[in-house]
Enzyme design. Sequence first.
Site, short mmCIF file in Angstrom:
data_model
loop_
_atom_site.label_atom_id
_atom_site.label_comp_id
_atom_site.label_asym_id
_atom_site.label_seq_id
_atom_site.Cartn_x
_atom_site.Cartn_y
_atom_site.Cartn_z
N CYS A 15 -1.71 2.72 -2.72
CA CYS A 15 -2.75 1.70 -2.86
C CYS A 15 -2.27 0.37 -2.26
CB CYS A 15 -3.11 1.53 -4.33
SG CYS A 15 -4.60 0.52 -4.61
N CYS A 16 -1.04 0.00 -2.57
CA CYS A 16 -0.48 -1.23 -2.01
C CYS A 16 -0.32 -1.12 -0.50
CB CYS A 16 0.88 -1.53 -2.64
SG CYS A 16 0.80 -2.19 -4.33
N CYS A 38 -3.42 -7.87 -8.64
CA CYS A 38 -4.74 -7.27 -8.80
C CYS A 38 -5.06 -7.07 -10.28
CB CYS A 38 -4.78 -5.91 -8.08
SG CYS A 38 -4.52 -6.03 -6.30
N CYS A 72 -3.53 -3.95 -11.97
CA CYS A 72 -2.08 -3.77 -11.99
C CYS A 72 -1.34 -4.97 -12.57
CB CYS A 72 -1.57 -3.50 -10.56
SG CYS A 72 -2.36 -2.09 -9.76
N CYS A 125 5.25 -4.88 -4.62
CA CYS A 125 4.20 -4.18 -3.88
C CYS A 125 4.74 -3.61 -2.58
CB CYS A 125 3.03 -5.12 -3.59
SG CYS A 125 3.44 -6.47 -2.47
#
Length: 241
Positions: A122-123, A205, A208, A231
């Site tokens: 995702c990062c 985010c 997270c 990240c």
Amino acid sequence: MSYLYKEMQNEDYAILNSKLKSRDSIDILRFAHETYGKNLVYACSFGAEAMVMLDLLSKVQKDAQILFLDTDFHFKETYDLIEKVKQRYPHMKIKLAKSSLTPEEQENQFGAKLWLTNPDQCCQIRKLDVLEREMAPFDAWLSGLRREQSPTRANTEFINQDNRFKKVKICPLIHWTEEEIWMYIELHRLPYNPLHDQHYPSIGCTYCTKPVMPGQDNRSGRWQGNQKTECGLHAPTKGEK
């Protein structure tokens, strides 16, 4: 000598940092501006350190280029703060850069809640790929890393060889303490993210980022339930200390 990533060796970074070790943050920003000019960008998180960095940078380079990685998953408070910063520093060129994939496209390709099933991926999609794309025209980038923030940042120098993005990474705030950051914010009445007052020392985010209780590590609120604490923007790569 030239201070370009492709032309500098490890010993060049050591020599340069030795020359700059007694300088303060403004001196480092002046060096960065004089050396790289329009080929310099500040990858800004809009955290507490960023408020200090932006204010210092405004004294050296009013029209500095600022890059924010807009993952589409940030807190409303973060977006509100960006608008306040735009008003305070109207000459700065602030760009909100997004992934080529919308959140819906990401879910269709990789499944729902990728930040839970594979936070590294995702990062990669919403941050690392975006930063690599956006930094392509630049030779160097600024970061607000401080040595006391975490063990992974304890060896950060003013001038760093960034093997991940093939750029020179410049970190003017490495010696600042958290107390000094907040003293500066209060003294200069700088805007900041109100989530900091709700036990969020590090803000990323929404999915997270969790509040941190007194006594806990400042990075413990990020990616809870995973061994992940970075990240990937600042994680050491092969060949880096």
